[in-house]
Scaffold this motif. Structure first.
Motif, PDB file in Angstrom:
ATOM      1  N   LEU A 165     -22.749   1.285  79.805  1.00 17.46           N
ATOM      2  CA  LEU A 165     -23.577   1.331  78.597  1.00 17.46           C
ATOM      3  C   LEU A 165     -25.005   1.786  78.915  1.00 17.46           C
ATOM      4  CD1 LEU A 165     -22.244  -1.942  76.929  1.00 17.46           C
ATOM      5  CD2 LEU A 165     -21.946   0.391  76.042  1.00 17.46           C
ATOM      6  N   GLU A 166     -25.544   1.301  80.044  1.00 20.32           N
ATOM      7  CA  GLU A 166     -26.903   1.707  80.434  1.00 20.32           C
ATOM      8  C   GLU A 166     -26.964   3.215  80.685  1.00 20.32           C
ATOM      9  OE1 GLU A 166     -29.847   0.211  80.234  1.00 20.32           O
ATOM     10  OE2 GLU A 166     -28.570  -1.315  79.296  1.00 20.32           O
ATOM     11  N   THR A 167     -25.980   3.716  81.427  1.00 25.31           N
ATOM     12  CA  THR A 167     -25.954   5.164  81.724  1.00 25.31           C
ATOM     13  C   THR A 167     -25.800   5.961  80.437  1.00 25.31           C
ATOM     14  OG1 THR A 167     -24.652   4.454  83.625  1.00 25.31           O
ATOM     15  CG2 THR A 167     -24.993   6.801  83.384  1.00 25.31           C
ATOM     16  N   THR A 168     -25.013   5.437  79.505  1.00 27.58           N
ATOM     17  CA  THR A 168     -24.816   6.122  78.220  1.00 27.58           C
ATOM     18  C   THR A 168     -26.129   6.199  77.441  1.00 27.58           C
ATOM     19  OG1 THR A 168     -22.524   5.406  78.146  1.00 27.58           O
ATOM     20  CG2 THR A 168     -23.491   6.082  76.058  1.00 27.58           C
ATOM     21  N   LYS A 169     -26.884   5.083  77.457  1.00 28.62           N
ATOM     22  CA  LYS A 169     -28.188   5.097  76.760  1.00 28.62           C
ATOM     23  C   LYS A 169     -29.106   6.149  77.370  1.00 28.62           C
ATOM     24  CE  LYS A 169     -28.085   0.210  75.681  1.00 28.62           C
ATOM     25  NZ  LYS A 169     -28.555  -1.088  76.206  1.00 28.62           N
ATOM     26  N   GLU A 170     -29.117   6.212  78.687  1.00 33.02           N
ATOM     27  CA  GLU A 170     -29.950   7.229  79.358  1.00 33.02           C
ATOM     28  C   GLU A 170     -29.515   8.623  78.959  1.00 33.02           C
ATOM     29  OE1 GLU A 170     -30.963   7.296  83.624  1.00 33.02           O
ATOM     30  OE2 GLU A 170     -30.198   5.230  83.659  1.00 33.02           O
ATOM     31  N   PHE A 171     -28.199   8.795  78.845  1.00 31.27           N
ATOM     32  CA  PHE A 171     -27.669  10.114  78.486  1.00 31.27           C
ATOM     33  C   PHE A 171     -28.089  10.506  77.060  1.00 31.27           C
ATOM     34  CE2 PHE A 171     -24.314  12.824  76.647  1.00 31.27           C
ATOM     35  CZ  PHE A 171     -24.497  13.933  77.446  1.00 31.27           C
ATOM     36  N   ILE A 172     -28.000   9.537  76.143  1.00 28.70           N
ATOM     37  CA  ILE A 172     -28.409   9.809  74.749  1.00 28.70           C
ATOM     38  C   ILE A 172     -29.862  10.283  74.734  1.00 28.70           C
ATOM     39  CG2 ILE A 172     -28.809   8.773  72.476  1.00 28.70           C
ATOM     40  CD1 ILE A 172     -26.548   6.747  73.213  1.00 28.70           C
ATOM     41  N   ASN A 173     -30.740   9.538  75.447  1.00 32.44           N
ATOM     42  CA  ASN A 173     -32.161   9.925  75.492  1.00 32.44           C
ATOM     43  C   ASN A 173     -32.339  11.318  76.079  1.00 32.44           C
ATOM     44  OD1 ASN A 173     -33.054   7.567  74.386  1.00 32.44           O
ATOM     45  ND2 ASN A 173     -33.257   6.518  76.365  1.00 32.44           N
TER      46      ASN A 173
END
Ligand code: ZN
Length: 499
Positions: free
Chosen positions: A208-216
């Motif tokens: 989930l953390e990596t996904t948030k970074e990806f969205i940004n």
């Protein structure tokens, strides 16, 4: 002085006009051919007008001279005198850009190989080892430009891409779509279990953390045509915690979701073991909050009636991937049944489950798949007719349909490849057909390509042969069954030429 906020902006001026045959879908079975048609594109890349140049019987004498006079009149009327005019060559037509609702960019590296294995074995033998290599940024920089360029070359103006688990590599994929000009939804794949050796994220929270970074990262690209899409690979490789977390992210950021569903019987059986509390496969996603009107489920070959009802109620869309379903022996999807249940359906190439990056290949395979559904039902009815009536009555509803199957038609698969795909990805307000105000995503299909000398041997290099007696409708049908990327003479995304 800048205009007040509430004041409406004046329409942008038309900068380019296309003149020739225009073909698009206005609904599932309504193919509209505008010939000769005139389509204007404004400076913001939007369609400013679409007009038919004349009605049959309206013109007398030399059509060419008359058309020219009518064109001048029309351009004056719409205030587009003096703009660039692109005249389509004969035996060519302008269509809305093709939409690939399901495709894996990293798998382009091994497309066309390994089709002897069914899904789950194919994933562990070919897919996971191949995707693991994308921990190398250099590998991503080598493969991704080739994959996206090939997709554009086939006339795909919008693609819903899967990347891999890797953040830096998937950022490269999003940057590639931006630099090559493809409209794209790009997903960093999420999987926290059942991924095979060395190819699984350490935990749900890590994913989930990596996904948030990806969205940004994608949002900070400031690309008007590239967006992130949440991508749990499929429920087999995602824990409940991960799926619930992704559902939360989807609602927080109003994001689209893409995943796989009900592709293969062994996968469906695995899902029943993993999620005994859910009613069925589609319900697994629903129970975790992942089934929204912005969700795209790839495949959906083996759905129960309860599952189709749930999809219809939630307005989640299906990406039908017939080439892949044949190649991996997954099954044959009855698309007519899905359409009759009022479910949104588009087409996906599913490279490398599918062997071709071409949505045209997906269109004709969808036609073949639909015929196969008809044969299967017919043969089942025949077999049934040989069984004593009393036994048939005891068996109850053996068949889904007691009515003859209605196979998909050419206009219908074209709809799936354009407007249907746009509806699945929730971008039908923006693209999918030639309605003024929509963005100009389009392809010129030229049946006289590649260019040849007059010799018949040379002309035989063309995938499609046009004869004197061919009408626009027959030429269009020939393109669906015979055409390939050699017939793609130009591709535009949001008014920008990209091929
Ligand atoms: Zn897939």
């Amino acid at each position: 002085m800048s205009p007040p906020q509430h004041q409406q902006q004046p329409p942008a001026p038309t900068t380019t006009v296309f003149v020739g045959t225009l073909i698009h879908s206005t609904g599932l079975a309504t193919l509209e051919i505008i010939a000769p048609g005139v389509l204007g594109v404004d400076s913001n890349g939007r369609i400013s007008f679409v007009e038919k140049l004349r009605h049959s019987g309206e013109s007398e004498g030399d059509d060419g001279v008359e058309d020219e006079r009518l064109l001048r009149e029309l351009l004056t009327r719409v205030g587009a005198e003096g703009v660039e005019i692109r005249r389509l060559p004969s035996h060519s037509f302008l269509i809305p850009g093709l939409i690939d609702t399901h495709v894996h960019a990293p798998q382009y590296a091994y497309t066309g190989t390994g089709y002897t294995l069914p899904l789950l074995d194919w994933l562990t033998t070919y897919t996971f080892p191949s995707e693991r290599k994308f921990s190398s940024l250099m590998h991503a920089q080598t493969i991704y430009p080739k994959a996206v360029a090939r997709s554009l070359r086939c006339g795909t103006t919008t693609a819903a891409w899967y990347g891999t688990l890797h953040l830096p590599a998937t950022k490269v994929l999003a940057e590639t779509c931006k630099s090559l000009g493809q409209r794209a939804f790009v997903g960093k794949v999420c999987m926290d279990r059942n991924g095979g050796e060395g190819y699984v994220e350490p935990s749900a929270s890590d994913s989930l953390e990596t996904t948030k970074e990806f969205i940004n990262a994608v949002q900070s690209l400031n690309a008007d045509t590239v967006q992130p899409i949440l991508t749990p690979r499929f429920a087999v490789s995602c824990s409940s915690e991960l799926m619930k977390g992704l559902a939360q992210l989807a609602s927080q950021h109003a994001l689209r979701i893409q995943t796989h569903c009900s592709e293969n019987p062994a996968e469906c059986s695995f899902i029943r073991d993993l999620f005994p509390d859910s009613r069925d496969y589609v319900s697994v996603y629903h129970d975790h909050g992942l089934l929204t009107n912005r969700t795209v489920l790839a495949h959906c070959v083996h759905l129960s009636d309860a599952e189709t009802t749930l999809l219809s109620e939630t307005q989640a869309g299906i990406s039908h991937c017939p080439v892949s379903n044949f190649a991996l022996s997954s099954g044959v999807c009855n698309v007519r049944r899905l359409l009759d249940a009022n479910i949104k359906v588009g087409l996906g190439t599913d490279v490398a489950g599918g062997w071709s990056m071409s949505v045209v290949e997906a269109m004709r395979s969808a036609l073949v798949a639909s015929k196969v559904v008809g044969f299967t039902q017919r043969d089942a009815l025949l077999a049934l007719s040989k069984i004593p009536k009393s036994v048939v009555e005891d068996e109850g509803p053996v068949l889904y349909h007691d009515q003859p199957h209605r196979p998909l038609t050419v206009p219908e698969v074209f709809y799936l490849a354009t407007l249907g795909g746009a509806r699945v990805l929730n971008i039908a307000e923006t693209v999918g057909n030639f309605i003024p105000g929509k963005e100009f995503d389009a392809v010129i299909v030229d049946l006289d390509a590649p260019e040849t000398t007059t010799s018949e041997i040379d002309e035989a290099r063309r995938p499609v042969t046009v004869f004197e007696h061919d009408t626009v409708t027959t030429m269009f049908e020939k393109w669906v069954f015979l055409g390939d990327d050699r017939n793609v003479a130009g591709v535009w995304v949001k008014g920008r030429r990209v091929v």
